[in-house]
Scaffold this active site. Structure first.
Site, mmCIF file in Angstrom:
data_model
loop_
_atom_site.group_PDB
_atom_site.id
_atom_site.type_symbol
_atom_site.label_atom_id
_atom_site.label_comp_id
_atom_site.label_asym_id
_atom_site.label_seq_id
_atom_site.Cartn_x
_atom_site.Cartn_y
_atom_site.Cartn_z
ATOM 1 N N ASP A 328 47.310 44.627 32.398
ATOM 2 C CA ASP A 328 45.880 44.466 32.657
ATOM 3 C C ASP A 328 45.136 45.488 31.731
ATOM 4 O OD1 ASP A 328 43.880 42.928 33.899
ATOM 5 O OD2 ASP A 328 43.407 45.003 34.932
ATOM 6 N N GLU A 357 47.301 42.421 27.757
ATOM 7 C CA GLU A 357 45.958 41.473 27.846
ATOM 8 C C GLU A 357 44.885 42.187 26.954
ATOM 9 O OE1 GLU A 357 41.997 40.545 30.389
ATOM 10 O OE2 GLU A 357 43.060 42.417 30.633
ATOM 11 N N HIS A 422 42.110 32.909 34.849
ATOM 12 C CA HIS A 422 41.276 33.280 35.975
ATOM 13 C C HIS A 422 40.067 34.092 35.507
ATOM 14 C CE1 HIS A 422 43.452 36.729 35.006
ATOM 15 N NE2 HIS A 422 42.685 37.328 35.735
ATOM 16 N N ASP A 423 39.914 34.163 34.146
ATOM 17 C CA ASP A 423 38.798 34.975 33.686
ATOM 18 C C ASP A 423 37.961 34.120 32.878
ATOM 19 O OD1 ASP A 423 39.708 37.508 34.599
ATOM 20 O OD2 ASP A 423 40.813 38.076 32.824
HETATM 21 C C1 ARE Z 1 33.550 41.101 38.716
HETATM 22 C C2 ARE Z 1 32.814 39.779 38.820
HETATM 23 C C3 ARE Z 1 32.295 39.427 37.638
HETATM 24 C C4 ARE Z 1 31.720 40.933 37.001
HETATM 25 C C5 ARE Z 1 32.560 41.883 36.997
HETATM 26 C C6 ARE Z 1 31.912 43.267 36.576
HETATM 27 O O1 ARE Z 1 33.660 38.810 39.527
HETATM 28 O O2 ARE Z 1 31.541 38.379 37.686
HETATM 29 O O3 ARE Z 1 30.943 40.412 35.676
HETATM 30 O O4 ARE Z 1 33.183 42.216 38.376
HETATM 31 O O5 ARE Z 1 31.218 43.977 37.514
HETATM 32 C C7 ARE Z 1 38.801 41.956 38.045
HETATM 33 C C8 ARE Z 1 38.510 40.544 38.824
HETATM 34 C C9 ARE Z 1 37.085 40.069 38.591
HETATM 35 C C10 ARE Z 1 36.231 41.419 38.585
HETATM 36 C C11 ARE Z 1 36.528 42.494 37.990
HETATM 37 C C12 ARE Z 1 35.607 43.743 38.252
HETATM 38 O O6 ARE Z 1 39.517 39.643 38.338
HETATM 39 O O7 ARE Z 1 36.781 39.222 39.061
HETATM 40 O O8 ARE Z 1 34.667 40.778 38.050
HETATM 41 O O9 ARE Z 1 37.763 42.824 38.377
HETATM 42 O O10 ARE Z 1 35.621 43.960 39.388
HETATM 43 C C13 ARE Z 1 37.233 42.364 29.311
HETATM 44 C C14 ARE Z 1 38.392 43.138 29.406
HETATM 45 C C15 ARE Z 1 39.663 42.295 30.204
HETATM 46 C C16 ARE Z 1 39.102 42.016 31.409
HETATM 47 C C17 ARE Z 1 37.909 41.130 31.377
HETATM 48 C C18 ARE Z 1 37.451 40.429 32.672
HETATM 49 O O11 ARE Z 1 38.789 43.736 28.221
HETATM 50 O O12 ARE Z 1 40.553 43.584 30.307
HETATM 51 O O13 ARE Z 1 36.977 41.696 30.569
HETATM 52 N N1 ARE Z 1 40.307 41.077 32.290
HETATM 53 C C19 ARE Z 1 41.079 41.787 33.225
HETATM 54 C C20 ARE Z 1 41.432 40.898 34.239
HETATM 55 C C21 ARE Z 1 40.468 40.790 35.412
HETATM 56 C C22 ARE Z 1 40.031 41.797 36.029
HETATM 57 C C23 ARE Z 1 40.043 42.836 35.214
HETATM 58 C C24 ARE Z 1 40.478 42.730 33.925
HETATM 59 C C25 ARE Z 1 39.723 44.286 35.921
HETATM 60 O O14 ARE Z 1 42.145 39.804 33.595
HETATM 61 O O15 ARE Z 1 40.564 39.378 36.031
HETATM 62 O O16 ARE Z 1 38.705 41.476 36.745
HETATM 63 O O17 ARE Z 1 41.072 44.574 36.679
HETATM 64 C C26 ARE Z 1 35.120 39.473 25.568
HETATM 65 C C27 ARE Z 1 35.483 40.935 25.328
HETATM 66 C C28 ARE Z 1 36.732 41.391 26.187
HETATM 67 C C29 ARE Z 1 36.349 40.936 27.703
HETATM 68 C C30 ARE Z 1 36.323 39.217 27.725
HETATM 69 C C31 ARE Z 1 35.902 38.719 28.998
HETATM 70 O O18 ARE Z 1 35.942 38.365 24.772
HETATM 71 O O19 ARE Z 1 35.882 40.998 23.758
HETATM 72 O O20 ARE Z 1 37.177 42.556 25.927
HETATM 73 O O21 ARE Z 1 37.636 41.327 28.510
HETATM 74 O O22 ARE Z 1 35.140 39.105 26.958
HETATM 75 O O23 ARE Z 1 34.662 39.305 29.661
#
Ligand code: ARE
Length: 577
Positions: A328, A357, A422-423
Site C-alpha cells: 500500500d 501500489e 476498491h479505490d
Molecule cells: C477515506 C474516504 C475518502 C477520502 C479519504 C481522505 O473514504 O473518500 O477521500 O478518506 O480523507 C484507505 C481507505 C479509504 C480511505 C483512506 C483514508 O480505503 O476509503 O479514504 O484509507 O482513510 C492515492 C495514493 C494511494 C491510495 C489512494 C487512495 O497514492 O496509495 O490515494 N490508495 C491506498 C489504498 C486505499 C487506502 C489507502 C491507500 C490508505 O488502495 O484504499 O485508503 O491506506 C491519483 C494520484 C494517486 C492517488 C489516486 C487516488 O491518480 O496520482 O496518487 O492515489 O489518484 O486518489
C-alpha cells in the site's frame, strides 16, 4: 532530422537484460522523423588493426506515442558485454548517435564514444515469479464478499446488502464467506486472489492497522485463514495480502504510546513527529497518509520499525504460506526499506510476488531489486477513456504504447492490469451502464500482455461510484447476477489458457486503421487479430489477410469474404493464415 528528440540511456527501460543471455535495446526518436535505425554493436575487446570490430543489426519500430517513435532490437552478445551506437537514416540524412553525441561516421578508433552495457550479470536480470504470467487475479474486499459466520459480525452490522455502503458501514463479510464461495471463483477460472487488508484494524477497510500479527476478529481467526489459504491452494489459486507499511492505524499500540507520552515515548522515533506534544486536530502535527490523522506515517528508516515490519512480512509467508504481498502507498516508503523487504520475502519464498501500489511511472522500483510489478493504473486510465469514447483511437494507441515502452518487457509480462478497484468507480458505472463497452474493456484487458485483475462483483455486473459506493456487498442471488457478463469473462479466461497467442508472452502490435481498433497478438506460429468497434455506428472493415479460423466468441460481426461488418460495440477475433 530532429536530433534533440533522440534519447537512449542504458540500464533502464532503454537497455536491460531480458534474460541472462539477451539484451533488449530501445531508442526513442521524434515521431515520423526517422526512416531506419541500425544498431552498431560489438564486444569492447575485439579489435583488428586498431579498429573496433562491429556488427550491424536493423531495429524494428515497435510503436509510437503522441510525440515519439520507439525502436527495438534484441541482441545476444557472445561474451555478455556490449558497446554500441545507433545509425539513424532519413532520405536525405544519416547520423550516428553515440553516448557523446552525434557524428557523421561511427567512431571505430575509440570505444569511449559508445554506449556501454558493461556485463550481463545473472543477478541483475529482472526475475518475477513465472506463475504470475499465467495468473488471472480477482480482488476481494473481505468486508463485502460473503458473510459466512454471523457470530463474528461486529457491533452495528446491518443485513447483507440491505443498504448502500457508507464510510463506516459493516456488513459482516468474513473468511468463511470466501471459503463458501470458492466454487464461484473456480467456475470463473481465476487463479489468484488479492485481499485488501485482513489484519486487526478499526475501520471496515482495515487500512488503519491496530496489530499486524493478528487477523481482524470480524474475519475469523488464524485457523480459518489457514484453511482459506489451503482451500485456495487445493484449487490452484494463489493468495496475495495487502501490506500497509507506509502508515499504521491510530490504535496501533506504539502510536497510542506516543499519544500518551509524547517525546518521552520509546516509540516516538517510530513515526515522523514534528513537535514534542502531539496534536491530531484540526490537522495532525506529524506525517500521515494524506492529512489523515488516524494514519500516522511509519518511520521505516528506524531499525526497530524495519525489523518489526520485515518480521510481519516473513511471518505470514512462513506460517500461512501466502504467495504475495501488495504494498500500500508503496511510493512513499524509502527504497532501502523495499530492498530489504525483497531480500526478506524472497529468502523465505523465492516464488512470492511483490506488487507495489503506484499509480505513476514506476521504473525506479522495477529494476529487479524492489518490486516485481506495480498496479498498472496508466493502463486502466487509457482503457476506461477509450472504451467510453473520451479518448480517440489515436489517443488510446498513444497511451498504451507509452505504457508499454515505459518498462522492460519482462516487467510488462507480470504487470498488474486492472480496470477498477476498491479505490475507483466500478467499470459498469464508469461506462454509464453500457454493458457492451464493459465487454470490450474485458476483451482488451484479457488479451493484453501482463496479468489481468477482476474486481469482485464486476463479473456479475455490479455497479458503484467512488469509494465507498464501489464497495457494495457481493450479490449472491443468481437471478440478480448478470450471468451474461459472467459467461463472457469466463470465456475470455479460458481463451487465455487455450490459445497460446491470446494471453501473456505473445507479441502485441497495433495495426493501422482509421476508426476501429485493430491489433495483433503473435506467438510461435499463431497470430490472432483483434478488431473492436467501440462506437455507436456499424463499421465495415476490409481484412488484409485470410481468416484461418474465427475464435468462438459471442461476437457481433458478420464476415463476407474479405470484409467484416461489426455492430456498434461489437468485435471480431480470428486467427490469420
Ligand atoms: C477515506 C474516504 C475518502 C477520502 C479519504 C481522505 O473514504 O473518500 O477521500 O478518506 O480523507 C484507505 C481507505 C479509504 C480511505 C483512506 C483514508 O480505503 O476509503 O479514504 O484509507 O482513510 C492515492 C495514493 C494511494 C491510495 C489512494 C487512495 O497514492 O496509495 O490515494 N490508495 C491506498 C489504498 C486505499 C487506502 C489507502 C491507500 C490508505 O488502495 O484504499 O485508503 O491506506 C491519483 C494520484 C494517486 C492517488 C489516486 C487516488 O491518480 O496520482 O496518487 O492515489 O489518484 O486518489
Amino acid at each position: 532530422m530532429f536530433k534533440e528528440a533522440v534519447y537512449h540511456r542504458p540500464k533502464n527501460n532503454y537497455a536491460y537484460p531480458y534474460d541472462e543471455n539477451t539484451l533488449h535495446i530501445q531508442l526513442r526518436t521524434k515521431k515520423n522523423d526517422i526512416d531506419h535505425v541500425f544498431l552498431i554493436h560489438g564486444d569492447p575487446f575485439i579489435w583488428e588493426d586498431g579498429e573496433w570490430q562491429t556488427d550491424e543489426t536493423i531495429m524494428e519500430k515497435s510503436g509510437s506515442d503522441q510525440l515519439f517513435d520507439y525502436w527495438f532490437v534484441e541482441i545476444k552478445p557472445e561474451y555478455r558485454r556490449l558497446r554500441y551506437c545507433f545509425v539513424l537514416e532519413t532520405e536525405e540524412e544519416k547520423a550516428v548517435y553515440t553516448e557523446k553525441g552525434f557524428y557523421e561516421e561511427v567512431p571505430l578508433d575509440d570505444i569511449a564514444y559508445h554506449f556501454c552495457f558493461p556485463f550481463l550479470n545473472r543477478k541483475d536480470v529482472f526475475t518475477a515469479p513465472l506463475w504470475v504470467k499465467e495468473t488471472v487475479w480477482y480482488q476481494i474486499f473481505p468486508e463485502r464478499f460473503g458473510n459466512g459466520n454471523s457470530e463474528l459480525n461486529p457491533e452495528g452490522t446491518v443485513p447483507w446488502g440491505s443498504e448502500d455502503p457508507k464510510p463506516d458501514s459493516f456488513f459482516g463479510g468474513d473468511f468463511q464467506g470466501v471459503i463458501d464461495h470458492l466454487d464461484h471463483l473456480t467456475e470463473l477460472g481465476i487463479n489468484g486472489l488479492y485481499f485488501t487488508p485482513i489484519f486487526k484494524a478499526y475501520s471496515n477497510h482495515k487500512y488503519d492497522t491496530i496489530d499486524y500479527m493478528e487477523i481482524d476478529p470480524q474475519f475469523g481467526d488464524k485457523e480459518t485463514f489457514r484453511t482459506l489459504v489451503q482451500e485456495c491452494h487445493k484449487r490452484g489459486i494463489r493468495v496475495m495480502l495487502d501490506a500497509v507499511f507506509n502508515h499504521s492505524g491510530y490504535y496501533f499500540a506504539p502510536f497510542q504510546d506516543v499519544l500518551e507520552n509524547g517525546v518521552n515515548s520509546p516509540y516516538y522515533q517510530w513515526f515522523h513527529m514534528w513537535e514534542n506534544e502531539v496534536e491530531t486536530e484540526p490537522l495532525p502535527n506529524y506525517d500521515a497518509f494524506a492529512f489523515v490523522s488516524h494514519m500516522p506515517k511509519l518511520n521505516t528508516e528506524h531499525p526497530e520499525v524495519k525489523k518489526y515490519l520485515l518480521d510481519v512480512a516473513r511471518y505470514w509467508i512462513e506460517e500461512f504460506d501466502i504467495d504475495g504481498w501488495r504494498l500500500d502507498v508503496a511510493n512513499e516508503v524509502d527504497h532501502a526499506f523495499w530492498r530489504d523487504f525483497r531480500r526478506t520475502v524472497k529468502s523465505v519464498k523465492p516464488e512470492a510476488y511483490i506488487l507495489g501500489e503506484i499509480w505513476h511511472d514506476s521504473m525506479p522500483w522495477l529494476q529487479g531489486d524492489q518490486f516485481d510489478a506495480v498496479m498498472n493504473y496508466p493502463f486502466t486510465n487509457a482503457v476506461l477513456k477509450y472504451f467510453t469514447q473520451q479518448y480517440s483511437l489515436n489517443q488510446f494507441k498513444d497511451q498504451i504504447t507509452h505504457v508499454q515502452h515505459m518498462y522492460p518487457q519482462n516487467v510488462n509480462e507480470v504487470s498488474f492490469n486492472l480496470l477498477d478497484s476498491h479505490d475507483t468507480p466500478r467499470i459498469l458505472t464508469y461506462a454509464k451502464g453500457n454493458k457492451d463497452a464493459v465487454k470490450l474493456m474485458y476483451l482488451f484487458q484479457m488479451s493484453f500482455e501482463g496479468t489481468p485483475c477482476i474486481y469482485y462483483g464486476d463479473e456479475i455486473g455490479m455497479t458503484g461510484g467512488e469509494d465507498p459506493d464501489c464497495r457494495k456487498c457481493m450479490v449472491w442471488e443468481k437471478d440478480e447476477q448478470d450471468r451474461d457478463i459472467f459467461r463472457f469473462v469466463q470465456q475470455l479466461i479460458s481463451l487465455r489458457k487455450s490459445e497460446s497467442a491470446f494471453g501473456n508472452e505473445s507479441r502485441f502490435r497495433f495495426k493501422e486503421h482509421e476508426d476501429v481498433l485493430v491489433y495483433e497478438k503473435q506467438k510461435d506460429d499463431q497470430t490472432l487479430v483483434f478488431i473492436m468497434n467501440p462506437t455507436k455506428q456499424l463499421k465495415t472493415v476490409t481484412l488484409n489477410d485470410k481468416v484461418k479460423r474465427k475464435l468462438k466468441m459471442e461476437e457481433r460481426a458478420t464476415l463476407n469474404d474479405s470484409h467484416v461488418t461489426i455492430a456498434p460495440y461489437g468485435y471480431f477475433v480470428y486467427e490469420k493464415e
